[in-house]
Design a protein around this motif. Structure first.
Motif, PDB file in Angstrom:
ATOM      1  N   ALA A  19       0.817  -0.461  -2.880  1.00  0.00           N
ATOM      2  CA  ALA A  19       0.879  -0.915  -1.485  1.00  0.00           C
ATOM      3  C   ALA A  19      -0.156  -0.221  -0.613  1.00  0.00           C
ATOM      4  O   ALA A  19      -0.670  -0.815   0.343  1.00  0.00           O
ATOM      5  CB  ALA A  19       2.278  -0.658  -0.921  1.00  0.00           C
ATOM      6  N   GLN A  20      -0.484   1.027  -0.963  1.00  0.00           N
ATOM      7  CA  GLN A  20      -1.435   1.804  -0.175  1.00  0.00           C
ATOM      8  C   GLN A  20      -2.464   2.450  -1.101  1.00  0.00           C
ATOM      9  O   GLN A  20      -2.482   3.673  -1.278  1.00  0.00           O
ATOM     10  CB  GLN A  20      -0.702   2.871   0.636  1.00  0.00           C
ATOM     11  CG  GLN A  20       0.288   2.333   1.637  1.00  0.00           C
ATOM     12  CD  GLN A  20       1.060   3.430   2.357  1.00  0.00           C
ATOM     13  OE1 GLN A  20       1.028   4.586   1.971  1.00  0.00           O
ATOM     14  NE2 GLN A  20       1.743   3.065   3.418  1.00  0.00           N
ATOM     15  N   PRO A  21      -3.321   1.662  -1.716  1.00  0.00           N
ATOM     16  CA  PRO A  21      -4.311   2.229  -2.653  1.00  0.00           C
ATOM     17  C   PRO A  21      -5.335   3.091  -1.917  1.00  0.00           C
ATOM     18  O   PRO A  21      -5.527   2.957  -0.700  1.00  0.00           O
ATOM     19  CB  PRO A  21      -4.960   0.986  -3.257  1.00  0.00           C
ATOM     20  CG  PRO A  21      -4.786  -0.076  -2.211  1.00  0.00           C
ATOM     21  CD  PRO A  21      -3.469   0.208  -1.559  1.00  0.00           C
ATOM     22  N   ALA A  22      -5.985   3.968  -2.666  1.00  0.00           N
ATOM     23  CA  ALA A  22      -7.052   4.775  -2.080  1.00  0.00           C
ATOM     24  C   ALA A  22      -8.213   3.870  -1.677  1.00  0.00           C
ATOM     25  O   ALA A  22      -8.415   2.802  -2.262  1.00  0.00           O
ATOM     26  CB  ALA A  22      -7.516   5.823  -3.090  1.00  0.00           C
ATOM     27  N   GLU A  23      -8.968   4.296  -0.690  1.00  0.00           N
ATOM     28  CA  GLU A  23     -10.142   3.540  -0.257  1.00  0.00           C
ATOM     29  C   GLU A  23     -11.345   4.016  -1.058  1.00  0.00           C
ATOM     30  O   GLU A  23     -11.935   5.054  -0.769  1.00  0.00           O
ATOM     31  CB  GLU A  23     -10.365   3.725   1.242  1.00  0.00           C
ATOM     32  CG  GLU A  23      -9.265   3.117   2.105  1.00  0.00           C
ATOM     33  CD  GLU A  23      -9.567   3.227   3.592  1.00  0.00           C
ATOM     34  OE1 GLU A  23     -10.722   3.598   3.924  1.00  0.00           O
ATOM     35  OE2 GLU A  23      -8.667   2.956   4.407  1.00  0.00           O
ATOM     36  N   THR A  24     -11.674   3.278  -2.093  1.00  0.00           N
ATOM     37  CA  THR A  24     -12.802   3.633  -2.958  1.00  0.00           C
ATOM     38  C   THR A  24     -13.629   2.383  -3.249  1.00  0.00           C
ATOM     39  O   THR A  24     -13.217   1.269  -2.921  1.00  0.00           O
ATOM     40  CB  THR A  24     -12.324   4.217  -4.309  1.00  0.00           C
ATOM     41  OG1 THR A  24     -11.840   3.137  -5.147  1.00  0.00           O
ATOM     42  CG2 THR A  24     -11.217   5.251  -4.126  1.00  0.00           C
ATOM     43  N   ASP A  25     -14.774   2.615  -3.914  1.00  0.00           N
ATOM     44  CA  ASP A  25     -15.599   1.508  -4.401  1.00  0.00           C
ATOM     45  C   ASP A  25     -15.525   1.419  -5.917  1.00  0.00           C
ATOM     46  O   ASP A  25     -16.330   0.733  -6.549  1.00  0.00           O
ATOM     47  CB  ASP A  25     -17.061   1.697  -3.966  1.00  0.00           C
ATOM     48  CG  ASP A  25     -17.234   1.560  -2.453  1.00  0.00           C
ATOM     49  OD1 ASP A  25     -16.552   0.694  -1.871  1.00  0.00           O
ATOM     50  OD2 ASP A  25     -18.015   2.326  -1.874  1.00  0.00           O
TER      51      ASP A  25
END
Length: 394
Positions: A340-346
């Motif tokens: 629901a709240q994944p890390a902000e990554t590429d």
């Protein structure tokens, strides 16, 4: 003369009242002040035990300074008749009043022996363990796999004790089929479960049970718990999440659950799949392929074949676009929140790094280097294992 006698009588009465008041105050302080216990103990209250027997036991173990004062205090608070059977942890320096509360408030035992039925991803086991009050840690007395090993005496003896606690512990990532198989094998419970619940709808957790409890009721409790956890995760989801329903979130969480056993990685793993969904990439995750082969009924027990990676099933994310149609396991609360709240990554790639975790990458070139390092680690481990085998492990 009579006046002298009367005067002496009044004086005696006043002194007696003074002494009685002092005695009451002293008794009250003894009842409420910290007790003499220097190390935690486990106090067992048998069914039908009275306050006299329990107070004497406490005095003998050094938990209270006076059994009579303990009984008088409990009687004054109208708790003498409220003793609960079980085993209860009494902490160092607890006052008599606090100990009375511990022994009369009810609920589950807080120490003593417990039997834990563990339903895991790879095996089902029964563990008999006992709390060591001095360390507040459980000491294992016996462990076995039902149907595969002989039942130890410690289990049979413990199961018959009135104050034994029983728990069912579901590991994160178990399938619904595994849960049903496990529950049907618990001899403590009653009522066979014939229909396997839909995948993902059971909450991995620890559940207190009692002899004679119904399996169906316990299964319903697990479903209610998972529904509440899914609702909370859906409510807290990130606004840019590429899933449209709570059911899709559950599917994503189950994939995260099966892809990593490292708690700190869950949000990063989730970010990889979210990024792939956003970019229109296939998820290409092995656990979904395995589920397509086993339907969650047991463990594959071997590596995937190339033909299986190409085989078309509704769950093969090397073949299908987007998410599979159902969850592939029962995810725990942490994986639900990570989805629901994944890390902000590429990151769009990851591979094992040899430590139990994963190496993440943003580009294919970087990912290929990580894969090469992992292949080297695998080769070194294989050579080491072969060397140990040829020398007998020395």
């Amino acid at each position: 003369m009579w006046r002298h006698i009367a005067s002496n009588g009044v004086t005696f009465l006043l002194v007696a009242l003074f002494l009685l008041g002092g005695l009451i105050l002293w008794g009250k302080s003894q009842y409420e002040n910290p007790g003499p216990l220097s190390q935690a103990i486990c106090v067992q209250v048998e069914r039908g035990a009275n306050m006299r027997k329990v107070s004497q036991n406490l005095e003998e173990q050094g938990a209270v300074s006076s059994a009579p004062i303990f009984r008088i205090g409990a009687e004054y608070e109208e708790k003498s008749g409220q003793l609960k059977a079980g085993s209860f942890l009494v902490q160092p320096e607890q006052s008599m009043r606090e100990i009375v509360d511990v022994l009369t408030k009810g609920g589950a035992s807080t120490c003593g022996t417990e039997v834990v039925y563990r339903i895991g991803v790879n095996r089902i086991s029964v563990q008999v363990r006992e709390l060591d009050p001095s360390s507040n840690r459980f000491v294992e007395r016996a462990e076995f796999s039902p149907g595969e090993e002989d039942v130890p005496e410690a289990y049979e003896e413990t199961k018959e004790k009135a104050d034994t606690r029983f728990r069912i512990a579901l590991a994160e990532g178990v399938t619904s089929w595994q849960v049903v198989q496990g529950l049907n094998g618990v001899d403590l419970l009653e009522g066979e479960i014939e229909e396997v619940p839909a995948e993902g709808l059971l909450a991995p957790d620890s559940y207190e049970v009692r002899p004679g409890d119904k399996r169906a009721a316990l299964l319903a409790q697990m479903q209610e718990a998972q529904a509440a956890q899914l609702a909370a995760a859906w409510e807290a989801r990130s606004p840019e999440l590429p899933v449209e329903t709570p059911e899709e979130l559950l599917v994503l969480a189950s994939i995260v659950e099966k892809e990593t056993g490292v708690a700190e990685e869950r949000e990063q793993v989730a970010s990889v799949f979210v990024n792939r969904l956003n970019q229109g990439m296939r998820l290409q995750t092995d656990p979904t392929v395995i589920y397509g082969l086993t339907k969650g009924e047991g463990v594959l027990g071997r590596g995937l074949r190339r033909s299986e990676l190409r085989k078309e099933t509704p769950w093969n994310t090397y073949v299908i676009e987007g998410l599979p149609p159902t969850p592939i396991a029962n995810p725990g609360r942490a994986s639900l929140m990570a989805a629901a709240q994944p890390a902000e990554t590429d990151f769009v790639f990851f591979v094992a790094d040899g430590t139990g975790g994963h190496a993440f990458a943003e580009t294919l070139d970087e990912h290929n280097r990580n894969v090469a390092r992992w292949r080297q680690i695998e080769a070194e481990r294989g050579a080491e294992a072969a060397g140990n085998a040829s020398t007998g492990g020395n």
